[in-house]
Design a protein around this motif. Structure first.
Motif, PDB file in Angstrom:
ATOM      1  N   ARG A 189       0.804  -1.215   0.000  1.00 38.26           N
ATOM      2  CA  ARG A 189       0.000   0.000   0.000  1.00 38.26           C
ATOM      3  C   ARG A 189       0.840   1.269   0.000  1.00 38.26           C
ATOM      4  NH1 ARG A 189      -4.854  -1.811   4.164  1.00 38.26           N
ATOM      5  NH2 ARG A 189      -5.973  -3.103   2.652  1.00 38.26           N
ATOM      6  N   GLY A 190       2.002   1.232   0.644  1.00 39.39           N
ATOM      7  CA  GLY A 190       2.847   2.421   0.630  1.00 39.39           C
ATOM      8  C   GLY A 190       3.238   2.818  -0.777  1.00 39.39           C
ATOM      9  N   ARG A 191       3.635   1.822  -1.566  1.00 41.91           N
ATOM     10  CA  ARG A 191       3.995   2.095  -2.953  1.00 41.91           C
ATOM     11  C   ARG A 191       2.782   2.573  -3.751  1.00 41.91           C
ATOM     12  NH1 ARG A 191       6.558  -2.919  -5.975  1.00 41.91           N
ATOM     13  NH2 ARG A 191       7.331  -3.137  -3.843  1.00 41.91           N
ATOM     14  N   ALA A 192       1.627   1.966  -3.492  1.00 44.32           N
ATOM     15  CA  ALA A 192       0.420   2.347  -4.219  1.00 44.32           C
ATOM     16  C   ALA A 192      -0.012   3.773  -3.901  1.00 44.32           C
ATOM     17  CB  ALA A 192      -0.718   1.374  -3.904  1.00 44.32           C
ATOM     18  N   MET A 193       0.057   4.153  -2.620  1.00 43.12           N
ATOM     19  CA  MET A 193      -0.375   5.494  -2.226  1.00 43.12           C
ATOM     20  C   MET A 193       0.517   6.581  -2.815  1.00 43.12           C
ATOM     21  SD  MET A 193      -3.119   5.205  -0.402  1.00 43.12           S
ATOM     22  CE  MET A 193      -3.254   6.750   0.495  1.00 43.12           C
ATOM     23  N   SER A 194       1.750   6.225  -3.193  1.00 43.67           N
ATOM     24  CA  SER A 194       2.650   7.232  -3.756  1.00 43.67           C
ATOM     25  C   SER A 194       2.242   7.643  -5.164  1.00 43.67           C
ATOM     26  CB  SER A 194       4.083   6.690  -3.787  1.00 43.67           C
ATOM     27  OG  SER A 194       4.210   5.638  -4.727  1.00 43.67           O
ATOM     28  N   VAL A 195       1.444   6.824  -5.849  1.00 41.56           N
ATOM     29  CA  VAL A 195       1.052   7.162  -7.230  1.00 41.56           C
ATOM     30  C   VAL A 195       0.132   8.380  -7.262  1.00 41.56           C
ATOM     31  CG1 VAL A 195      -0.120   6.316  -9.298  1.00 41.56           C
ATOM     32  CG2 VAL A 195       1.416   4.810  -8.021  1.00 41.56           C
ATOM     33  N   PRO A 196      -1.028   8.373  -6.560  1.00 44.72           N
ATOM     34  CA  PRO A 196      -1.835   9.607  -6.562  1.00 44.72           C
ATOM     35  C   PRO A 196      -1.128  10.769  -5.873  1.00 44.72           C
ATOM     36  CG  PRO A 196      -2.752   7.989  -5.023  1.00 44.72           C
ATOM     37  CD  PRO A 196      -1.706   7.284  -5.819  1.00 44.72           C
ATOM     38  N   ALA A 197      -0.243  10.460  -4.900  1.00 45.54           N
ATOM     39  CA  ALA A 197       0.486  11.540  -4.223  1.00 45.54           C
ATOM     40  C   ALA A 197       1.455  12.231  -5.166  1.00 45.54           C
ATOM     41  CB  ALA A 197       1.232  10.981  -3.020  1.00 45.54           C
ATOM     42  N   THR A 198       1.920  11.530  -6.205  1.00 50.08           N
ATOM     43  CA  THR A 198       2.818  12.134  -7.193  1.00 50.08           C
ATOM     44  C   THR A 198       2.050  12.796  -8.322  1.00 50.08           C
ATOM     45  OG1 THR A 198       4.515  10.474  -6.715  1.00 50.08           O
ATOM     46  CG2 THR A 198       4.708  11.657  -8.802  1.00 50.08           C
ATOM     47  N   LEU A 199       1.024  12.126  -8.837  1.00 52.07           N
ATOM     48  CA  LEU A 199       0.275  12.675  -9.971  1.00 52.07           C
ATOM     49  C   LEU A 199      -0.567  13.883  -9.574  1.00 52.07           C
ATOM     50  CD1 LEU A 199      -0.873   9.466 -11.899  1.00 52.07           C
ATOM     51  CD2 LEU A 199       0.979  11.046 -12.444  1.00 52.07           C
ATOM     52  N   GLY A 200      -0.995  13.969  -8.306  1.00 52.04           N
ATOM     53  CA  GLY A 200      -1.749  15.136  -7.865  1.00 52.04           C
ATOM     54  C   GLY A 200      -0.953  16.423  -7.991  1.00 52.04           C
ATOM     55  N   PRO A 201       0.248  16.507  -7.381  1.00 55.85           N
ATOM     56  CA  PRO A 201       1.067  17.709  -7.573  1.00 55.85           C
ATOM     57  C   PRO A 201       1.435  17.969  -9.024  1.00 55.85           C
ATOM     58  CG  PRO A 201       1.842  16.469  -5.680  1.00 55.85           C
ATOM     59  CD  PRO A 201       0.801  15.610  -6.356  1.00 55.85           C
ATOM     60  N   LEU A 202       1.580  16.891  -9.826  1.00 54.88           N
ATOM     61  CA  LEU A 202       1.861  17.105 -11.237  1.00 54.88           C
ATOM     62  C   LEU A 202       0.710  17.845 -11.914  1.00 54.88           C
ATOM     63  CD1 LEU A 202       3.755  16.588 -13.618  1.00 54.88           C
ATOM     64  CD2 LEU A 202       2.572  14.406 -13.982  1.00 54.88           C
ATOM     65  N   GLY A 203      -0.523  17.523 -11.524  1.00 55.43           N
ATOM     66  CA  GLY A 203      -1.673  18.257 -12.055  1.00 55.43           C
ATOM     67  C   GLY A 203      -1.647  19.710 -11.634  1.00 55.43           C
ATOM     68  N   ALA A 204      -1.217  19.964 -10.382  1.00 49.68           N
ATOM     69  CA  ALA A 204      -1.114  21.344  -9.910  1.00 49.68           C
ATOM     70  C   ALA A 204      -0.059  22.114 -10.686  1.00 49.68           C
ATOM     71  CB  ALA A 204      -0.780  21.353  -8.415  1.00 49.68           C
ATOM     72  N   VAL A 205       1.054  21.435 -11.034  1.00 51.17           N
ATOM     73  CA  VAL A 205       2.125  22.089 -11.779  1.00 51.17           C
ATOM     74  C   VAL A 205       1.697  22.386 -13.215  1.00 51.17           C
ATOM     75  CG1 VAL A 205       4.429  21.753 -12.736  1.00 51.17           C
ATOM     76  CG2 VAL A 205       3.967  21.139 -10.367  1.00 51.17           C
ATOM     77  N   LEU A 206       1.066  21.402 -13.865  1.00 56.18           N
ATOM     78  CA  LEU A 206       0.704  21.562 -15.270  1.00 56.18           C
ATOM     79  C   LEU A 206      -0.569  22.371 -15.468  1.00 56.18           C
ATOM     80  CD1 LEU A 206       1.473  17.991 -16.692  1.00 56.18           C
ATOM     81  CD2 LEU A 206       2.882  20.057 -16.796  1.00 56.18           C
ATOM     82  N   GLY A 207      -1.418  22.454 -14.425  1.00 56.61           N
ATOM     83  CA  GLY A 207      -2.689  23.154 -14.575  1.00 56.61           C
ATOM     84  C   GLY A 207      -2.562  24.579 -15.080  1.00 56.61           C
ATOM     85  N   PRO A 208      -1.783  25.448 -14.425  1.00 59.58           N
ATOM     86  CA  PRO A 208      -1.666  26.827 -14.901  1.00 59.58           C
ATOM     87  C   PRO A 208      -1.063  26.926 -16.297  1.00 59.58           C
ATOM     88  CG  PRO A 208      -0.922  26.653 -12.628  1.00 59.58           C
ATOM     89  CD  PRO A 208      -1.108  25.257 -13.124  1.00 59.58           C
TER      90      PRO A 208
END
Length: 494
Positions: A147-166
């Protein structure tokens, strides 16, 4: 005490065959949902000026393209968790992703402002379900040891959306138009929906209407938040509108006495994290107010293009992503409290450095200050979450996590409205912007003070009472004294 596993949180492989199968495609779907949710929260702010001009409405009305999404998102966050305990994960996931995409398409097709606001209100309701589903989907798609490895996927892609959004928003606004910012999310939603339809395990409870208790909680929270947002939004035209916010206090107090609110109050008392949740709310409100006001200032009539504004604002999420990679390591070495406190202080410094903004400032002048604030948010985010979760009783972790998410979402919703209300104290446009930025910096400073308060009181011994039922039906009580040891246990618990 044994706990009953709800349909929405069944383990991977539960079903007729009973085989434990790791469904990494579902983990990726959770990442896609996280990406699109963060993209939505960062891309629409840039388009408010274009929306106001295209639909011939005031900037205050156009602001409800953002607030209309955030209001139900905050109001329904905790009720959505109660509802998900009663229905199947697969059915809820397909419904929420599909309807989220449909509402986005309806927003893109809006011929007038009321249509757009209605679509955004509905989208926020389904967004609340998605926010609750993200961690549940990632955590239950694989075996517990993964689960630790799995939880890191949305934790990484979420900030990526914040970076690419603007950046994505700026390019679309300059070259396609404001309607494209709602349509760009559809392919991502479609991919997540198709993965869920193919790989989400069948079974679990069927969809059902929320119970009356959940609807009552949502009505109370929603009414309180709506009263505050309406008062703050209308205050620039007439300060007396601030009186609309007064009913929010009795509404929240009444909610805290109901079955939906009592667990939240209980877990914060038991863990002593009320001050930490307050700091999360204050820091999120300060960031959101600053982000909103700076974007509007840069997009003023004689200001920057949407692309240039997006690239300038990009400095904040970039700083946050870079620093976020080190926040956990520093927390393991220094402890969660000192790391979170340092992050909040750096964020406050960055926001306060932006207060004297002037027309002769260049984009780099603004960008490096935003980067400082972003570094602070990156250092604060993970450790403050760990601080709350390690302080909470083991059987109330979900409630503690929901309370943090509610505090953060409420801060994001209140921030732009608070910033807008503060601008009425400026005699000129630039003076109004400075007033709003000052309020944003003060909110971050309050977050620092609240974390300092928790730092001074967290290790005080607390008395708890265990109630044990005896064989004759009576109840005996045993008092014990314990001391919170967050910093020494953070590594093992997280």
């Amino acid at each position: 005490m044994a706990t009953q596993q709800s349909p929405a949180t069944s383990a991977p492989g539960d079903g007729p065959a009973g085989a434990a199968v790791d469904r990494w495609s579902l983990v990726f779907a959770a990442g896609l949902i996280s990406f699109v949710a963060m993209l939505d929260m960062n891309v629409v702010n840039l388009a408010l000026t274009d929306i106001a001009n295209a639909l011939d409405v005031s900037p205050t009305t156009a602001q409800w393209a953002v607030l209309g999404y955030q209001l139900p998102l905050v109001a329904l966050l905790l009720p959505a968790g109660r509802w998900l305990d009663q229905v199947g994960l697969r059915a809820a996931l397909l419904l929420s992703v599909g309807c989220f995409a449909l509402c986005s398409a309806l927003a893109a097709a809006a011929p007038w402002a009321s249509w757009l606001i209605a679509a955004r209100l509905a989208q926020g309701a389904f967004g609340a379900v998605l926010f609750v589903l993200m961690p549940v989907l990632a955590a239950t798609a694989v075996r517990p040891e993964l689960r630790g490895r799995a939880m890191s996927v949305p934790a990484t892609l979420g900030p990526l959306g914040a970076v690419l959004g603007p950046v994505i928003g700026g390019l679309l606004l300059d070259h396609v138009g404001w309607r494209a910012i709602f349509l760009v999310k559809l392919p991502i939603c479609l991919a997540a929906w198709l993965i869920a339809r193919r790989d989400a395990p069948r079974g679990g409870g069927r969809l059902r209407l929320p119970d009356r208790g959940s609807l009552g909680d949502a009505a109370l929270i929603g009414s309180a938040i709506a009263a505050v947002l309406l008062g703050l939004t209308l205050a620039p035209d007439a300060p007396l509108w601030l009186l609309l916010a007064l009913p929010a206090v009795p509404l929240v107090l009444f909610w805290l006495r109901r079955p939906g609110g009592r667990p939240v109050a209980t877990v914060m008392r038991a863990s002593g994290t009320a001050a930490v949740n307050g700091s999360v709310l204050a820091l999120a409100a300060g960031f959101a107010a600053n982000h909103f006001l700076l974007a509007q200032y840069l997009r003023r009539e004689d200001g920057e293009s949407a692309t240039a504004t997006a690239l300038t604002m990009l400095a904040f999420p970039l700083g946050m992503v870079v620093a976020g990679r080190f926040g956990g390591r520093l927390a393991d070495r220094w402890g969660a409290r000192p790391t979170a406190l340092t992050g909040a202080a750096v964020t406050a410094l960055g926001l306060l450095l932006l207060v004297p903004v002037d027309t002769d400032w260049s984009s780099p002048d603004i960008a490096w200050r935003l980067a400082v604030a972003g570094v602070g948010m990156g250092l604060n985010g993970g450790p403050v979450q760990a601080l709350v979760m390690t302080s909470a009783p083991p059987d109330q972790l979900a409630t503690a996590g929901s309370a943090v998410q509610l505090s953060r979402s409420l801060g994001f919703a209140l921030g732009p409205a608070l910033g807008t209300a503060a601008t009425l104290y400026g005699a000129t446009e630039i003076a109004g912007v400075r007033a709003g930025l000052t309020l944003a910096g003060l909110a971050a400073a309050i977050a620092v003070a609240l974390l300092t308060l928790h730092h001074r009181t967290a290790d005080k011994p607390t008395k708890t009472t265990d109630h044990t039922e005896t064989t004759d039906g009576t109840t005996s009580s045993t008092s014990t004294t314990s001391t919170t040891e967050n910093d020494r246990t953070i590594g093992s618990r997280t």
